[in-house]
Design a protein around this motif. Sequence first.
Motif, mmCIF file in Angstrom:
data_model
loop_
_atom_site.group_PDB
_atom_site.id
_atom_site.type_symbol
_atom_site.label_atom_id
_atom_site.label_comp_id
_atom_site.label_asym_id
_atom_site.label_seq_id
_atom_site.Cartn_x
_atom_site.Cartn_y
_atom_site.Cartn_z
ATOM 1 N N LEU A 44 0.724 -1.201 -0.063
ATOM 2 C CA LEU A 44 -0.243 -0.120 0.108
ATOM 3 C C LEU A 44 1.014 1.116 -0.193
ATOM 4 O O LEU A 44 0.627 2.230 -0.778
ATOM 5 N N MET A 45 2.108 1.445 0.610
ATOM 6 C CA MET A 45 2.590 2.538 0.928
ATOM 7 C C MET A 45 3.656 2.857 -0.350
ATOM 8 O O MET A 45 3.815 3.800 -0.674
ATOM 9 N N LYS A 46 3.922 1.559 -0.868
ATOM 10 C CA LYS A 46 4.823 1.830 -2.262
ATOM 11 C C LYS A 46 3.613 2.517 -3.251
ATOM 12 O O LYS A 46 4.172 3.063 -4.276
ATOM 13 N N ILE A 47 2.708 2.051 -3.282
ATOM 14 C CA ILE A 47 1.537 2.503 -4.203
ATOM 15 C C ILE A 47 1.243 3.921 -3.841
ATOM 16 O O ILE A 47 1.463 4.985 -4.921
ATOM 17 N N ILE A 48 1.209 4.532 -2.665
ATOM 18 C CA ILE A 48 1.010 5.797 -2.427
ATOM 19 C C ILE A 48 2.163 6.564 -2.721
ATOM 20 O O ILE A 48 2.191 7.721 -3.221
ATOM 21 N N GLY A 57 -8.582 0.933 -8.893
ATOM 22 C CA GLY A 57 -8.837 1.877 -7.793
ATOM 23 C C GLY A 57 -8.186 3.236 -8.299
ATOM 24 O O GLY A 57 -7.616 3.328 -9.170
ATOM 25 N N THR A 58 -8.375 4.292 -7.341
ATOM 26 C CA THR A 58 -8.096 5.532 -7.567
ATOM 27 C C THR A 58 -7.383 6.198 -6.495
ATOM 28 O O THR A 58 -7.672 5.814 -4.991
ATOM 29 N N LEU A 59 -6.361 6.897 -6.499
ATOM 30 C CA LEU A 59 -5.542 7.636 -5.326
ATOM 31 C C LEU A 59 -5.838 9.071 -5.769
ATOM 32 O O LEU A 59 -5.134 9.482 -6.695
ATOM 33 N N LEU A 60 -6.325 10.137 -4.982
ATOM 34 C CA LEU A 60 -6.396 11.405 -5.145
ATOM 35 C C LEU A 60 -5.849 11.969 -3.968
ATOM 36 O O LEU A 60 -6.252 12.020 -2.892
ATOM 37 N N PRO A 70 1.911 11.346 -11.128
ATOM 38 C CA PRO A 70 2.723 10.961 -9.911
ATOM 39 C C PRO A 70 3.747 12.176 -9.433
ATOM 40 O O PRO A 70 3.838 12.226 -8.271
ATOM 41 N N ASN A 71 3.981 12.966 -10.440
ATOM 42 C CA ASN A 71 4.810 14.109 -9.845
ATOM 43 C C ASN A 71 3.875 15.114 -8.999
ATOM 44 O O ASN A 71 4.751 15.908 -8.047
ATOM 45 N N TYR A 72 2.983 14.946 -8.899
ATOM 46 C CA TYR A 72 2.067 15.930 -7.951
ATOM 47 C C TYR A 72 2.501 15.793 -6.603
ATOM 48 O O TYR A 72 2.409 16.457 -5.489
ATOM 49 N N ILE A 73 2.557 14.245 -6.287
ATOM 50 C CA ILE A 73 2.667 13.896 -4.849
ATOM 51 C C ILE A 73 4.280 13.868 -4.596
ATOM 52 O O ILE A 73 4.755 14.119 -3.581
ATOM 53 N N ARG A 74 4.927 13.401 -5.661
ATOM 54 C CA ARG A 74 6.396 13.305 -5.558
ATOM 55 C C ARG A 74 7.413 14.522 -4.933
ATOM 56 O O ARG A 74 8.179 14.546 -4.152
#
Length: 290
Positions: A44-48, A57-60, A70-74
């Motif tokens: 789960l943490m690797k996906i986040i 599924g989705t991660l927002l 992905p750069n938005y969270i990186r």
Amino acid sequence: MALLINNLSKQYNVQKTAVSNFSIQINKGVLGLLGPNGAGKSTLMKIIATISKPSGGTLLLDGIDIVQNPNYIRKVLGYLPQDFGVYPNLNAYEFLEYIAAMKGLGGKGLRQRIDLLLEGVNLTADAKRPIGTYSGGMKQRIGIAQALLNDPKVLIFDEPTVGLDPEERMRFRQLIADLAQDSIIILSSHIVSDIETIADEVAIMQEGKLITHAPQYEIIKQAEGRIFEVLLDNADLNSFKNQHKVIGTARQGDKISVRYISKAGVVAPLSVQVTATLEDAYMFLTQHNS
């Protein structure tokens, strides 16, 4: 800032599903993530952290799809994986400067930032030694420092206190408490006392699924009235374990004090009901769902 995860799944093959229909909203503060080995926490943490892609599924993050972007969270992410590696020939300054360059960080304030982080993880006196000469706990502390380099707003720690002595664990907990006001912090640990001390909310995973998520006091409340202690003779302990879920034991003179979960309301004679802890609730909920 909020991280919304909806129906997340990660399937490696037909036989192995690491994460299944996982949904949660994570707000600012500390989320303690608990679960047995193989529960899917690291996946789960690797996906986040956008190291691994979900099967569905989705991660927002603030409404932005971080699987597609992905750069938005990186750019706001600090991550300490369980299998964190170092360059043994570099000293702490050189290593953190290297990681900073990888993250696109620089400028006049970088050295001051590194000094503050090394002080925060109690490595100032050893900062010019090669990391290869560090103990396991010291390497873990340099891992914590690198996760904080970019002043992250989303922090992911996978077993961060492994190898740390009690004083270092206390220092780490204080560091996290100071950051929790302005950041989303996800902390996975098998040391329940670490999570009990600093987590605002707790999520418990089992077999890739989320079995509960709530403020810590609500998690503990689920085990109220089910936790007991009793004094036993040594000879009776093994048979007692066959009948009850034992959480812990402690020697008291020539007897053993046994803390246990009552099954289906069955309570051993001479038992005393005790106040539940987070560890009690974790044991109760995972055995209840197994």
